[in-house]
Design an enzyme around this catalytic site. Structure first.
Site, PDB file in Angstrom:
ATOM      1  N   GLY A  55       0.852  -1.178  -0.172  1.00 15.23           N
ATOM      2  CA  GLY A  55      -0.045   0.038   0.063  1.00 15.23           C
ATOM      3  C   GLY A  55       0.790   1.211   0.173  1.00 15.23           C
ATOM      4  CD  GLU A  86       1.542  -8.886   1.739  1.00 15.62           C
ATOM      5  OE1 GLU A  86       1.956 -10.062   1.889  1.00 15.62           O
ATOM      6  OE2 GLU A  86       0.340  -8.879   2.112  1.00 15.62           O
ATOM      7  N   GLY A 129       3.097  -3.607  -4.022  1.00 10.86           N
ATOM      8  CA  GLY A 129       2.722  -4.120  -5.341  1.00 10.86           C
ATOM      9  C   GLY A 129       3.097  -2.855  -6.136  1.00 10.86           C
ATOM     10  NE  ARG A 130      -1.470   0.658  -5.043  1.00  2.00           N
ATOM     11  CZ  ARG A 130      -2.658   0.614  -5.399  1.00  2.00           C
ATOM     12  NH1 ARG A 130      -2.980   1.510  -6.155  1.00  2.00           N
ATOM     13  NH2 ARG A 130      -3.436  -0.173  -5.055  1.00  2.00           N
ATOM     14  CB  CYS A 145     -19.493   3.447 -28.153  1.00  2.00           C
ATOM     15  SG  CYS A 145     -18.674   3.055 -29.606  1.00  2.00           S
TER      16      CYS A 145
HETATM   17  C1  PLP Z   1      -3.223  -5.645  -3.185  1.00  2.00           C
HETATM   18  C2  PLP Z   1      -2.295  -6.041  -1.952  1.00  2.00           C
HETATM   19  C3  PLP Z   1      -0.900  -5.896  -1.668  1.00  2.00           C
HETATM   20  C4  PLP Z   1      -0.388  -4.813  -2.334  1.00  2.00           C
HETATM   21  O1  PLP Z   1      -1.000  -3.610  -2.446  1.00  2.00           O
HETATM   22  P1  PLP Z   1      -0.200  -2.181  -3.241  1.00  2.00           P
HETATM   23  O2  PLP Z   1      -1.263  -1.185  -3.094  1.00  2.00           O
HETATM   24  O3  PLP Z   1      -0.305  -2.603  -4.486  1.00  2.00           O
HETATM   25  O4  PLP Z   1       1.246  -1.920  -2.720  1.00  2.00           O
HETATM   26  C5  PLP Z   1      -0.380  -6.329  -0.629  1.00  2.00           C
HETATM   27  N1  PLP Z   1      -1.025  -7.171   0.106  1.00  2.00           N
HETATM   28  C6  PLP Z   1      -2.253  -7.756   0.149  1.00  2.00           C
HETATM   29  C7  PLP Z   1      -2.916  -8.336   1.089  1.00  2.00           C
HETATM   30  C8  PLP Z   1      -3.057  -7.044  -0.987  1.00  2.00           C
HETATM   31  O5  PLP Z   1      -4.203  -7.447  -1.055  1.00  2.00           O
END
Ligand code: PLP
Length: 401
Positions: free
Chosen positions: A236, A272, A274-275, A350
């Site tokens: 996050g 953990e 992601g983005r 569209c």
């Molecule tokens: C989606 C998610 C992440 C990654 O979130 P980001 O906002 O992309 O960093 C990490 N852990 C869990 C459990 C998630 O569902």
């Protein structure tokens, strides 16, 4: 503006119109970014990549030297990631795991589960007994803990501290801890606690969150007389689409985590994201097909649209972009040109929702000019509704393989 790297710009300009739109990923830039993130984290912080942000095999492989493992959140991701980065540690999280998915995970050698409910814990315990893997399965119950602070609670993707299908209610903590420590789950080993409570947080909020999760976990463990080896504080870390040059402050975050770890000398932390790892390495590149005024505003319709890059439509932002002028105009008919300073960039669908960026400064933008949308390396192609209107799929280019 998010300027494309030189390699990306060259590739975008070298493609023919028929090869557009295209996702162009700069893996050299991705590796450099992941290395910088890793370097700013203290030793006792393990870095897992949340594969759902972008599971392209080339992306997963490029991250491999910099991450300790991958967090997967479905049976599909599990099989896909295990194939893309064979032998790398996987943690299986996410709500609604099916018995078949859990068996597949155990058979593929996954030895770490983020458990989302008491029911899931009982199911995992029994399936682990049936499959009989070597060694015990590391379990981290995921808790939906209250999130402190108003900015946190206001986070658009906050999923903690309020009713949600994610994780266990803190009121169930004692039951789950007992199940994991009284001998009822002999194949499972309680190694720690997991909490992923919000997305879009800056370093100070992330640190506040990590601190409160660790405090809560430590008190829980003390109450049950067990030692917690790990706390996973989730992902996050923010990606700011409105100020794309501002990046999450990994240096401050790493320093804060080091202080937190100094107070808990036996603990390993795990994150953990992601983005924040992959968003910056991807561009969605295309060309302007048409330019026209409408009721006092200028619109440019680009090849492709939100069926390839849904992010601005789902998040309600303007996707940052760079315009690349193309002088060639091969057609015998007149080239349309924007008359105003600001142009709204839309796609070929569209539907009025197919807007990629509003009011982009683009004086004299013409059909045939190219546009590279940045921050398209996470939650972009893989969250989009590809088949709506049956336009062709984009090309995929991985630079620096
Ligand atoms: C989606 C998610 C992440 C990654 O979130 P980001 O906002 O992309 O960093 C990490 N852990 C869990 C459990 C998630 O569902």
């Amino acid at each position: 503006m998010t300027e494309p790297t030189a390699a990306v710009r060259d590739r975008v300009l070298s493609l023919s119109p028929g090869e557009l739109p295209a996702y162009v990923y700069d893996l050299t830039a991705l590796r450099a970014h992941a290395a910088a993130v890793r370097a700013r984290l203290p030793e006792r912080v393990e870095l897992y990549y949340a594969a759902k942000a972008n599971p392209e095999p080339e992306i997963l492989a490029a991250l491999s030297s910099y991450v300790d493992g991958y967090e997967v959140a479905s049976g599909g991701e599990l099989v896909h990631v295990a194939k893309a980065v064979p032998g790398r540690p996987l943690a299986f999280g996410g709500p609604g795991k099916t018995p078949a998915e859990i068996v597949t995970a155990l058979e593929l050698g996954v030895r770490r589960f983020h458990v989302e409910s008491e029911y899931e814990l009982r199911m995992l315990a029994e399936l682990a007994r049936q499959v009989g893997p070597d060694g015990r399965i590391a379990v981290l119950p995921r808790f939906n803990l209250p999130v402190a602070g108003s900015s946190l609670a206001a986070s658009s993707l906050a999923m903690g501290g309020r009713p949600s299908p994610f994780g266990l209610d803190p009121a169930q903590a004692d039951t789950v801890m007992r199940l994991l420590t009284d001998g009822s789950c002999p194949h499972l080993e309680l190694v720690g606690v997991h909490a992923h409570l919000a997305s879009g947080l800056r370093a100070p909020e992330q640190l506040g969150l990590a601190e409160s999760v660790v405090d809560w976990a430590v008190r829980l463990a003390e109450r049950h007389g067990v030692r917690l080896a790990e706390v996973n504080v989730g992902g996050g870390m923010t990606v700011d689409y409105a100020a794309s040059e501002e990046r999450f402050d990994w240096a401050a975050y790493g320093a804060g985590l080091a202080e937190l770890l100094a107070r808990h000398p036996d603990l390993t932390l795990r994150i953990e994201p992601g983005r924040s790892l992959t968003a910056y390495c991807g561009w969605y590149a295309t060309e302007v097909l048409d330019v026209k005024p409408s009721h006092g505003e200028e619109f440019a319709v680009v090849r492709g649209g939100t069926h390839h890059l849904r992010t601005p439509a789902t998040k309600g932002h303007d996707q940052p972009c760079t315009l690349l002028r193309v002088e060639d105009w091969p057609h015998p008919w007149a080239r349309p040109v924007a008359g105003g300073e600001l142009v709204t960039l839309t796609g070929q669908l569209c539907t009025p929702k197919d807007v990629l960026a509003r009011n982009v400064p683009a004086p004299a933008l013409r059909a045939g000019d190219r546009v590279a949308f940045g921050l398209a390396g996470a939650y972009a192609w893989n969250i989009s509704h590809h088949d709506f209107l049956m336009h062709p799929r984009p090309g995929f280019h991985f630079l620096g393989t």
